[in-house]
Structure formats: C-alpha cells, structure tokens
Design an enzyme around this catalytic site. Structure first.
Site, PDB file in Angstrom:
ATOM      1  CG  ASP A  54      -2.014  -1.009   1.167  1.00 25.03           C
ATOM      2  OD1 ASP A  54      -2.400  -1.393   0.048  1.00 25.03           O
ATOM      3  OD2 ASP A  54      -2.493  -1.431   2.242  1.00 25.03           O
ATOM      4  CE1 TYR A  82       3.757  -6.475   4.520  1.00 21.78           C
ATOM      5  CE2 TYR A  82       3.115  -8.707   5.122  1.00 21.78           C
ATOM      6  CZ  TYR A  82       3.263  -7.719   4.173  1.00 21.78           C
ATOM      7  OH  TYR A  82       2.906  -7.972   2.864  1.00 21.78           O
ATOM      8  CG  ASP A  96      -4.716   2.745   5.539  1.00 18.89           C
ATOM      9  OD1 ASP A  96      -5.712   3.494   5.342  1.00 18.89           O
ATOM     10  OD2 ASP A  96      -3.993   2.335   4.612  1.00 18.89           O
ATOM     11  NE  ARG A 188      -4.968  -1.423   3.786  1.00 21.25           N
ATOM     12  CZ  ARG A 188      -5.772  -1.115   2.777  1.00 21.25           C
ATOM     13  NH1 ARG A 188      -6.729  -0.216   2.944  1.00 21.25           N
ATOM     14  NH2 ARG A 188      -5.625  -1.683   1.603  1.00 21.25           N
TER      15      ARG A 188
END
Length: 243
Positions: A54, A82, A96, A188
C-alpha cells in the site's frame, strides 16, 4: 558510487535481475516499477513487482526485470513478514491512515494482558475480508475505486495463514506488532479484526515489510540509490564507447 558495496554489481537487466527495493512512504508499488523502468531507457524491458505494498506502507518490494518477470508469481507466493504500529480506540473506513477516523472507543479499561491475548485467535489458518479501500478486483473493478465514489462494495471472504502474530510494544493508544503471514493477507484487515476482538476499534498507522521468502529488507536498495547507480553505469558505458 563504489561497486565495492556487495549490493552493486554489473547487472544484466535483459537476461533478468531480481532487485530488492525499500519502497518509500507514499509511493505506490507501480511508482517504484516506473522509476526503475525509466532509468533503464532506451532499453525496452519488462519490469514488474512481486507483491503490492500500500502507498502508506514501506519496506521490501521485489522487482523483477527482463526474463525474470516470468517468475514473479513464484516470488509473490512466498511467506511475508511485517512490523508495524496500530492505534487502539478508533477506526477508519480504510483501516489505516488514508481516511479520517470515523468512530472512537474508550480504551481506559483495556489491560496489557488482554492485548497480548487478543493475538491468539488470529494465529493459524484464518478467514478475513479485504478492506473496501483495497486493490482487490470485483467484476474487473478495483474495490478502492468504488469505495472512494461512495458506492456499496461487496466484500468476499478469503482464507489466509498467520503463523506468527505478536505484540512487541504497548504505549497506548499505540501498539507495535510483528506478523508472519501467507500471500494475500491484509494486515489492515487483521488489525481491524484485532480491535473487534477487544470489543473496541483499531486501525493501522505504520507498516513495514521486513521479509519476503528468504529476501530481507536489510539487503534492499533505496530506490534513488539504485536509479543513480544505473544511470552512472550508463554514462560510463557511453563515455567508453565514444573513446
């Protein structure tokens, strides 16, 4: 720029190179591909990435050139890792910071023990819905296009695997985490569901991809660093040809 740095070498972009890039904040994955493709001109080469990040995320983006683009699906299928930060006590439509907070919650009674425990239901094979503001295609149209137009979006459940999900720091409302997951996992959505697990709300405020398969962020180029190197090598080759 010295070639003594082990990351740099005499690339053969036409035959195919796998490039590890640290995607900058607010760049799209396509921005990175375009920047590298433009630096290779006048060569007309295929350039693609293995796994979208993203715009608000940073970290490891695998770029393939030339004949190696045929292996993008293989690289894309690899497990990912991550690290990131969530904000507890609020939600946003995009899960987000792309959109504004739309609801807030009281977090005064949430304990650290409850936060650590809330990870457990999400470890293993799980179901999740992609965010409405995502690049997933439904009937050939990106979901985020519909979402930004205010159109109703039909979300379809997907099955993903999360071998590891841990909390690494709590400084409410901020909570840091680390996740290892399969291809197609939306962090997310994971964070949004985490908030719901606490009967509260949460959204993603920071995300960095640190690993894809066996490739690590610490070995990645900065985009402009690599582009500068490529252009310098082209100028060197041009000068030598003119001598």
């Amino acid at each position: 720029m010295s070639t003594e740095n082990s990351k740099f070498k005499d690339f053969n972009f036409a035959e195919g190179e796998l490039l590890l890039i640290n995607k900058p904040y607010k760049w799209t994955s396509f921005d990175v591909v375009g920047k590298i493709r433009n630096s290779l001109k006048p060569l007309k080469l295929k350039v693609g990435h293995a796994g979208t990040l993203d715009p608000l995320a940073t970290g490891l983006l695998i770029i393939c050139t030339g004949k190696l683009t045929k292996q993008i699906d293989t690289f894309q299928a690899e497990e990912k890792e991550y690290t990131g930060t969530m904000i507890l006590g609020a939600t946003t439509p995009s899960f987000d910071m792309e959109t504004e907070v739309d609801e807030t919650f009281d977090i005064s009674n949430i304990t650290e023990e409850e936060i650590y425990a809330a990870c457990k239901p999400f470890i293993g094979d799980i179901e999740q819905y992609p965010p409405a503001h995502s690049a997933v295609k439904i009937n050939g149209e990106r979901l985020y296009v519909k979402a930004r137009l205010g159109e109703e979006v039909e979300l379809r459940k997907r099955f993903v695997s999360v071998p590891e999900f841990e909390i690494t720091r709590i400084a409410l409302p901020e909570v840091d985490f680390r996740v290892v997951c399969s291809k197609g996992t939306y962090i997310r959505s994971l964070i949004s569901d985490f908030g719901k697990q606490l009967n509260n709300g949460a959204y993603l405020s920071k995300l960095t991809r640190t690993r894809s398969g066996n490739f690590l962020l610490k070995d990645a180029f900065e985009v402009l660093e690599l582009v500068s190197y490529i252009r310098n090598k082209k100028e060197e080759a041009k000068t030598q040809a003119e001598v």
